[in-house]
Design a protein around this motif. Structure first.
Motif, PDB file in Angstrom:
ATOM      1  N   ASP A 433      -0.204  50.227  12.112  1.00 39.48           N
ATOM      2  CA  ASP A 433      -1.253  49.943  11.136  1.00 39.48           C
ATOM      3  C   ASP A 433      -2.229  51.120  11.078  1.00 39.48           C
ATOM      4  O   ASP A 433      -2.021  52.151  11.726  1.00 39.48           O
ATOM      5  N   VAL A 439       3.000  47.310  14.468  1.00 36.22           N
ATOM      6  CA  VAL A 439       3.005  46.043  13.743  1.00 36.22           C
ATOM      7  C   VAL A 439       4.244  45.251  14.143  1.00 36.22           C
ATOM      8  O   VAL A 439       5.194  45.775  14.720  1.00 36.22           O
ATOM      9  N   GLY A 445       3.810  48.920   7.414  1.00 34.89           N
ATOM     10  CA  GLY A 445       2.818  49.822   7.979  1.00 34.89           C
ATOM     11  C   GLY A 445       3.212  51.259   7.711  1.00 34.89           C
ATOM     12  O   GLY A 445       4.115  51.541   6.906  1.00 34.89           O
ATOM     13  N   TYR A 487       8.879  49.188   7.015  1.00 34.88           N
ATOM     14  CA  TYR A 487       8.882  48.215   8.104  1.00 34.88           C
ATOM     15  C   TYR A 487      10.229  48.234   8.811  1.00 34.88           C
ATOM     16  O   TYR A 487      11.202  48.824   8.322  1.00 34.88           O
TER      17      TYR A 487
END
Length: 641
Positions: A433, A439, A445, A487
């Motif tokens: 993040d 994360v 992120g 991600y």
């Protein structure tokens, strides 16, 4: 494709992270060394890391001479295919050695020595590869600039690199016609403050150029009388090349690649990722002006003794959407590498795959895609048409070779559409993040890579170490900032969704442009899509979509818009606030196929912008401006600054 090799991949990756010196020392055995290194990894000057410190080698020797010495001089090293000039021929390793050693001899005779810079401003012809390898042979540092690049952009690179020699050509040949290079070069040399004393010019029959006495020498004349020069032993840490990438300040960033780590990493990747060994045929359908051309048209295939295919043409229009498939069949290409945008262009012009009929692709084992995010619809389309593994993978100019990929030459894992698969050995990828905290799985992120980066990646920026730190290392200390957002899923598969700058903030919700584009491309009429965030007084930003339709589509704009908005609402939800969409003839792209979303965003928000140096067709920006003006966003009066 089964996923039963996951454990083997995990063990290999863990070994590379936990025991990097041992891992890369083993990999370095595929390269010939004049003398061994003192340290595999020198971290004494972190964050500036040095691989194979003390080792002596030569990249050109490893890419050319050692294959001739091994008795494979008659094997084809380069297959040159130029539909735009109706030319095809092969160059053996022995012929390549002769051409490169004589060109190096010419350079040596005019005083080009180890550490001197040489700018290469040329089209997609074999002489461009000769030029790169000749520089590597004598330790000169080459910097390739696209042939046809604007004169002012070329001038900035000349002033930054300060070359002793420029290698160029009279012209390039595009589907649209002949592009004169020499007037652009002359203009750049006039604009540059650095004075260049020597220019070697390849005069092509399509358009010959006059030479300036005292500075310009005809290529054939200059090289014909030159002596053959042997390879010069170089330190593994000596620079091999500078490759400029556009910087946000307008001043280009010169990515520096070294010799030893670069050769080791590329040789490893050719075998483990691309499944290419000596004697195999490999085709990266790119341009030597891009990092793909450096890594996988010239250096990578030659380092492992493969045959590389060099192509002067386009995926469509030279002459038709079947060009790629026929060439793959004719030259028995084992692994093929292109950009998703090339596949989308073929899909747009030949949605039913008519041009694949009767083409024998039994020798093709893998198709690799990179350069722009590959949406699942594009992957499924080409997978269905070719019935071959379609391998998305992710990397950057700065990394020089893949960061996340499927190891097709080692232990293939299951393909997940939309993902470049898993981290490649040597790279420890994390998603964090804004505060640098990791994360959870499936949470978006910023994508970062833990230092040290593996061999083959950039070592610094040319003569600007502070900018290297500021651009890549300062935001998250101990990590390299990729500039991409995405991600990881529960299996560790990486998903790159957009550039960090392309995240749209809609009423406090961070949404990725890649997800919108993925949904729009699900529509049967859409060939490709681009989504940008435009300023909105209430929500901060709202997404605006531009789509290119497949040929032969028969629908009204209202019907299409309603269907696309309903599709986005169904897949992403009402929070997306997706109500702005229009069809366009073409999207503005770089010559490597990257969509110029930032430029489109500036047009929509009535901000001045610079004409992107690498844009393929400037007229596409007029198409976008007119479309956005009609939609009530762009001001037709705001022009290029």
């Amino acid at each position: 494709m089964e996923c039963n090799m996951d454990n083997k991949n995990s063990q290999l990756h863990a070994s590379s992270i936990n025991y990097p010196s041992h891992f890369w020392a083993q990999a370095a055995k595929s390269i010939d060394w004049y003398s061994a290194w003192d340290q595999v990894l020198d971290d004494s000057e972190a964050p500036f890391y040095h691989w194979f410190k003390g080792g002596m080698m030569n990249t050109c020797f490893n890419a050319v001479d050692r294959h001739v010495l091994a008795g494979r001089g008659e094997q084809i090293a380069i297959d040159y295919v130029s539909p735009v000039t109706d030319t095809e021929y092969g160059i053996t390793y022995a012929e390549l050695q002769a051409q490169v050693s004589r060109l190096a001899g010419y350079m040596d005779a005019i005083g080009v020595k180890k550490g001197d810079r040489v700018v290469i401003y040329m089209p997609m012809v074999p002489e461009t590869a000769f030029a790169m390898l000749a520089c590597a042979r004598i330790g000169a540092i080459h910097s390739v600039v696209f042939g046809g690049f604007a004169a002012n952009e070329l001038a900035t690179r000349i002033d930054d690199a300060k070359p002793k020699l420029i290698l160029s050509a009279s012209c390039g040949v595009e589907p649209s016609g002949v592009v004169a290079y020499k007037p652009l070069l002359d203009s750049a040399l006039e604009q540059a403050t650095h004075r260049v004393e020597h220019c070697l010019i390849l005069n092509r029959s399509q358009l010959e150029a006059p030479l300036q006495a005292g500075r310009d020498v005809d290529w054939q004349t200059g090289v014909a009388t030159a002596a053959n020069i042997d390879c010069v032993p170089l330190a593994a840490t000596d620079p091999l090349y500078i490759l400029y990438t556009s910087g946000t300040t307008g001043q280009p960033k010169g990515v520096v690649r070294d010799n030893g780590g670069h050769s080791v990493a590329l040789a490893w990747s050719m075998k483990h990722i691309y499944d290419i060994n000596a004697g195999d045929s490999f085709w990266a359908a790119s341009d030597v002006g891009w990092v793909v051309g450096h890594s996988y048209i010239v250096y990578g295939p030659l380092l492992v003794g493969a045959t590389t295919l060099m192509y002067e043409g386009k995926p469509i229009g030279t002459p038709d959407p079947g060009a790629f498939w026929r060439i793959i069949a004719q030259y028995k290409v084992k692994s093929f590498f292109t950009a998703p945008t090339a596949i989308r262009a073929i899909k747009r012009d030949d949605p039913n795959g008519k041009y694949l009929e009767g083409v024998d692709l039994t020798g093709l084992k893998n198709v690799f895609l990179a350069g722009e995010r590959c949406d699942p619809d594009t992957l499924h389309w080409v997978e269905g048409k070719l019935q071959k593994p379609i391998i998305d993978h992710w990397w950057q100019t700065e990394t020089g070779w893949p960061v996340a990929a499927n190891l097709m030459g080692y232990a293939p894992v299951a393909v997940k559409a939309g993902s470049p698969a898993l981290a490649v050995p040597g790279y420890q990828i994390e998603v964090v993040d804004m505060m640098g905290e990791q994360v959870a799985a499936n949470e978006s992120g910023n994508v970062v890579i833990k230092l040290p980066l593996p061999p083959g990646t950039l070592t610094t920026l040319w003569q600007n170490e502070q900018r290297y730190i500021d651009s890549y290392l300062s935001m998250y200390p101990g990590y390299y900032l990729s500039g991409d957002a995405g991600y990881k899923d529960d299996d560790g598969y990486l998903y790159i969704m957009s550039r960090i700058d392309d995240i749209i903030n809609v009423a406090g919700h961070r949404l990725s442009t890649g997800r919108f584009e993925e949904v729009l491309c699900q529509h049967e009429a859409v060939a490709e899509a681009a989504v940008i965030g435009v300023e909105d007084a209430l929500k901060g930003q709202v997404p605006l979509g531009l789509v290119v339709l497949k040929k032969g589509v028969n629908t009204t704009e209202q019907e299409l818009n309603e269907q696309l908005m309903a599709l986005v609402r169904k897949e992403i939800g009402p929070v997306a606030s997706f109500r702005l969409v229009s069809a366009v003839q073409k999207l503005p792209k770089t010559r490597s196929g990257k969509i110029l979303r930032g430029t489109m965003r500036n047009i929509a928000d009535n901000k001045k912008y610079n004409m992107p140096a690498t844009i393929e067709d400037p007229a596409t920006l007029d198409i976008i401006r007119n479309t956005l003006t009609r939609m009530g966003y762009a001001d037709a009066q705001v022009k290029v600054s």
